[in-house]
Structures are given as structure tokens and as C-alpha cells.
Design a protein around this motif. Structure first.
Motif, PDB file in Angstrom:
ATOM      1  N   LEU A 128       0.839  -1.190   0.000  1.00 15.36           N
ATOM      2  CA  LEU A 128       0.000   0.000   0.000  1.00 15.36           C
ATOM      3  C   LEU A 128       0.875   1.240   0.000  1.00 15.36           C
ATOM      4  N   GLN A 129       0.580   2.161  -0.915  1.00 18.35           N
ATOM      5  CA  GLN A 129       1.321   3.415  -0.961  1.00 18.35           C
ATOM      6  C   GLN A 129       0.561   4.480  -0.170  1.00 18.35           C
ATOM      7  N   ILE A 130       1.247   5.051   0.809  1.00 16.98           N
ATOM      8  CA  ILE A 130       0.672   6.117   1.630  1.00 16.98           C
ATOM      9  C   ILE A 130       1.471   7.385   1.346  1.00 16.98           C
ATOM     10  N   LEU A 131       0.832   8.353   0.723  1.00 16.05           N
ATOM     11  CA  LEU A 131       1.503   9.587   0.321  1.00 16.05           C
ATOM     12  C   LEU A 131       1.048  10.731   1.217  1.00 16.05           C
ATOM     13  N   THR A 132       1.985  11.355   1.901  1.00 13.05           N
ATOM     14  CA  THR A 132       1.683  12.496   2.755  1.00 13.05           C
ATOM     15  C   THR A 132       2.087  13.775   2.042  1.00 13.05           C
ATOM     16  N   VAL A 133       1.128  14.676   1.880  1.00 13.70           N
ATOM     17  CA  VAL A 133       1.371  15.980   1.256  1.00 13.70           C
ATOM     18  C   VAL A 133       1.532  16.990   2.383  1.00 13.70           C
ATOM     19  N   ALA A 134       2.690  17.648   2.451  1.00 12.91           N
ATOM     20  CA  ALA A 134       2.992  18.457   3.631  1.00 12.91           C
ATOM     21  C   ALA A 134       3.733  19.734   3.265  1.00 12.91           C
ATOM     22  N   ASP A 259      -7.988  -2.782   1.014  1.00 16.58           N
ATOM     23  CA  ASP A 259      -9.080  -2.115   0.296  1.00 16.58           C
ATOM     24  C   ASP A 259      -8.616  -1.055  -0.686  1.00 16.58           C
ATOM     25  N   TYR A 260      -7.358  -0.642  -0.588  1.00 18.46           N
ATOM     26  CA  TYR A 260      -6.908   0.515  -1.370  1.00 18.46           C
ATOM     27  C   TYR A 260      -5.539   0.264  -2.007  1.00 18.46           C
ATOM     28  N   ASP A 261      -5.275   1.050  -3.034  1.00 12.26           N
ATOM     29  CA  ASP A 261      -3.963   1.043  -3.671  1.00 12.26           C
ATOM     30  C   ASP A 261      -3.097   2.181  -3.148  1.00 12.26           C
ATOM     31  N   VAL A 262      -3.731   3.347  -2.955  1.00  7.34           N
ATOM     32  CA  VAL A 262      -3.003   4.545  -2.523  1.00  7.34           C
ATOM     33  C   VAL A 262      -3.835   5.283  -1.472  1.00  7.34           C
ATOM     34  N   VAL A 263      -3.178   5.704  -0.409  1.00  6.99           N
ATOM     35  CA  VAL A 263      -3.766   6.610   0.581  1.00  6.99           C
ATOM     36  C   VAL A 263      -3.089   7.961   0.418  1.00  6.99           C
TER      37      VAL A 263
END
Length: 413
Positions: A128-134, A259-263
Motif C-alpha cells: 500500500l502506498q501512503i503519500l503524505t502531502v505536507a 481495500d486501497y492502492d493509494v492513501v
């Protein structure tokens, strides 16, 4: 004695009452007044149920999203294969995004050799890829970047979870949620992070959005409770081991990993416990920056403070596992000399960590934002055609580059 109309007297009395307000009372009254007007505006924009809906897509747009010829799509429609489009008054076929995703699944099954192209969702062994925009600085287009990236990836066929961690909840508003009306206590990510017995599974705070393929965990001011409670939890010993504050977001998100590919996480514009947790949870970081001197100076402070705090987390046993950290240049005017110089400086310092593509400064994004929409939701006739196309091309270039980094992290070429 002068004659006063009854409504005039009420107005004078109201003014007198206002003059005796404390600052707290005044701000509270104005907040409530503005909130009510925003709710009224939303109901006018999205009647009768006051909820957003996504536009339909023409045959040309649908064929482009699927990567097939328009003639092939037309023949599929005539043959009754998979999703059957609606017909407009002029006879043109239009598809919903749900139908487009139905077509993706049909084509992937029909052409197994091209299944990954039609249905690019992650496979076994791809994490799972979890991308944080900051970023610290307001105006760096952090929320706008998260919004457009989530829409682009969903239009590409991926399953997306959007997490609004900003108490101001601008991203939630873009998805049609007015925080003080639509998001109750315990319905933000805080509900799945809190330290007491009222904590709930993260699945309980996830909502389906109007945009097929995107679920959302909305935000509101309740998120500030986590910032207030965490120091107390640390002092009382409730924040330790697997339940230590910086692990809690990652632990919660992994509950729905399948359930997801990217968060995509829209982090708060300050370096608090929520932001640190979002950075620790991330497999990839996107740092938005407007190429102006004040913004870059602010980003420098953000990087310095983040480095210090992450060192503390590593000393506490937290291991960072980022597949990539990239800088996203936003609101860039390529004809502005000082901006060009700053872009050159950033590329010379950070090399390939700065995305090659940039989001150009354009009125199109602002115009779409006034309607609480991304560029991908705007009808072609809603603004000057060339302006909209240039803006979409710019955002597409950035998002496709990010998608390429995601695919690389999955081991795809």
C-alpha cells in the motif's frame, strides 16, 4: 419624541447587544453566521440533497481514460458489451465513472495480456502506498495538490483513500463536506487514534465519496484534540510501544490495507503530532512549494524542524520507510525571473527529488476551486478552452510523474 419603527428599534437593540460582546462572543457569533451562510450556499449549489455529484464523460473522454479507440468503444456499446452508456438529447453517448470502471474490469478479463494496463490496481506483493502531502506555508497548494492527485489516480483506475488531517478541513469541503454540519464527533481520523476506550476501528470513520474509486476520512476541528491529548498520554504512559503517538496513524491505516492502492494524506500546516504521524506512516512524501523566496525560506524551516523531530522518532525506535520524497513546484510562473531563479536553485540543490513537471500558475485552478471542484470535474465550456486545457496538461504532467514513482515502488517498469 422621534418615531422609531419596530424593526429599527430591534436593530438598535441588536447593535447595543453587540457592543457589549466579549471578543470570544463576537468571534463565535461571526463564525456561526458565516457557517450558516456557507451551508445555504452549498444547498444552492447542490440541490436538492445538497451533495456533490460527478459529471458524466463523453465517448472521447471515456476512450482516452480506457486507452482504446473511440470506434472500439462505440462498437462495444452497439454490441451491448459491459456498461451501456446514457444518451444525451443530441444523441451523444455519456458514461459515468462507475461505468468506466466497469469497462476496465470487463476489458481486463477479456484481454488478460493487457489486464494490468486496463486495471492498474496493485497486485500481491505490492505494498500500500501512503503519500503524505505536507508543508508549513499557506498558499503552497497543499490541499489542491492532494485533491487533483486523488482525482487523477482514481480516473486512472486506482482505489484511493483520502485522509484530511487538517483541522481546517479544506480538502473535506472540496469533497462536499462542510465540517461543522456534516462531520460529527468521532467521525474524523481522531476517532481511530484517540487514547481512551472510545477509540473505533478506522473503517468506522471512512465514507464513500461522490467520486467513484475514492473514499474519504473527513476532518474538522476535532483533530486538534489529538494534539492536546498526546502530551498527556506520553506523560501517563499511554503512548508507548505499538501505541506510541507516531505509530498510531500507520497502524490505523493498515487495518484497511487490502481495500486501497493509494492513501493520500493532507497533513496540517504545522509540525505537530498529527503531521509527524503522517510522515511516519508515509511510504512517499510530497512537499509542495511555491517558488518564491518567502515560501522557500519557510520550507527551509519546515525541513530543519522535521529533521530534528524525525531524529527523535528514530531514537525512540521508529524506522522511516519512504520509497521517495519529492518536491512539487506549484503556482509557478515561468515568465517570472525571480521564480525561475529559485526553481533553478532548488533543482541544483535537490536534483531529481524535485519533480520535473511543475504546476503552472493559472486562473483555471482558482476558478474551479470557487465551485469546489478540481480541474477534472470542470465541463469543457465552463471557462476559456485553451486556459482549461493548459491547466489540465500541467496538472496531468505532475500527477503522471507521481504515478510513475508509485509504480516504480511497486516494482513495475
Amino acid at each position: 419624541m422621534p418615531f422609531f419603527r419596530r424593526d429599527g428599534i430591534r436593530g438598535i437593540q441588536a447593535d447595543m447587544n453587540k457592543s457589549h460582546e466579549t471578543s470570544t462572543q463576537k468571534i463565535s457569533r461571526q463564525a456561526q453566521s458565516l457557517s450558516t451562510q456557507l451551508q445555504n450556499l452549498r444547498e444552492q449549489m447542490y440541490p436538492p440533497e445538497a451533495r456533490k455529484s460527478l459529471k458524466s464523460f463523453s465517448s472521447r473522454e471515456t476512450a482516452a481514460l480506457l486507452g482504446i479507440a473511440e470506434s472500439t468503444l462505440r462498437q462495444m456499446s452497439l454490441d451491448g458489451e459491459s456498461a451501456i452508456p446514457a444518451r444525451q438529447d443530441n444523441g451523444r453517448r455519456v458514461y459515468t465513472l462507475s461505468q468506466i470502471n466497469q469497462l476496465r474490469r470487463y476489458l481486463a478479463e477479456k484481454r488478460p495480456q493487457d489486464a494490468l494496463r486496463f486495471l492498474p490496481q496493485r497486485r500481491d506483493g505490492e505494498k500500500l502506498q501512503i503519500l503524505t502531502v505536507a508543508n508549513f506555508k499557506g498558499g503552497s497548494a497543499k490541499t489542491t495538490t492532494a485533491l487533483h492527485l486523488s482525482h487523477y489516480l482514481a480516473l486512472s483506475g486506482l482505489r484511493i483513500l483520502v485522509v484530511d488531517l487538517d483541522p481546517q478541513a479544506s480538502l473535506s469541503a472540496m469533497f462536499g463536506y462542510q465540517p461543522e454540519f456534516d462531520v460529527e464527533d468521532g467521525q474524523t481520523l481522531y476517532g481511530a487514534l484517540r487514547y481512551d476506550d472510545e477509540r473505533v476501528p478506522v473503517r468506522d470513520v471512512i465514507r464513500k465519496s461522490y467520486f467513484d474509486g475514492i473514499d474519504i476520512i473527513p476532518g474538522n476541528l476535532e483533530l486538534m484534540e489529538y494534539e492536546h491529548e498526546t502530551p498527556q498520554a506520553i506523560m501517563s504512559g499511554r503512548s508507548r510501544g505499538q501505541g506510541i503517538f507516531f505509530r498510531r496513524i500507520k497502524t490505523a491505516l493498515l487495518e484497511v490495507e487490502g481495500d486501497y492502492d493509494v492513501v493520500i494524506i493532507d497533513a496540517p500546516p504545522q509540525l505537530g503530532y498529527l503531521t509527524l504521524g503522517a510522515i511516519f506512516a508515509a511510504t512517499g512524501m510530497l512537499i509542495t512549494v511555491h517558488p518564491a523566496m518567502l515560501d522557500v525560506a519557510s520550507m527551509n524551516q519546515f525541513l530543519a524542524m522535521t529533521s530534528d523531530m524525525l531524529s527523535v522518532i528514530e531514537e525512540a525506535g521508529g524506522t522511516m520507510d519512504h520509497d521517495f520524497i519529492h518536491y512539487v513546484l506549484t503556482r509557478h510562473n515561468p515568465h517570472d525571473g525571480p521564480q525561475v531563479n529559485i526553481v533553478t536553485l532548488l533543482r541544483s540543490l535537490f536534483g531529481d527529488d524535485v519533480l520535473a513537471a511543475v504546476v503552472v500558475e493559472t486562473t483555471a485552478i482558482a476558478s474551479a476551486g470557487l465551485e469546489k471542484k478540481s480541474l477534472y470535474e470542470m465541463p469543457r465550456g465552463s471557462m476559456v478552452r485553451d486556459t482549461l486545457i493548459r491547466a489540465i496538461d500541467s496538472v496531468d504532467a505532475v500527477n503522471s510523474e507521481i504515478l510513475a514513482h508509485i509504480q516504480t515502488a511497486w516494482g513495475r517498469t
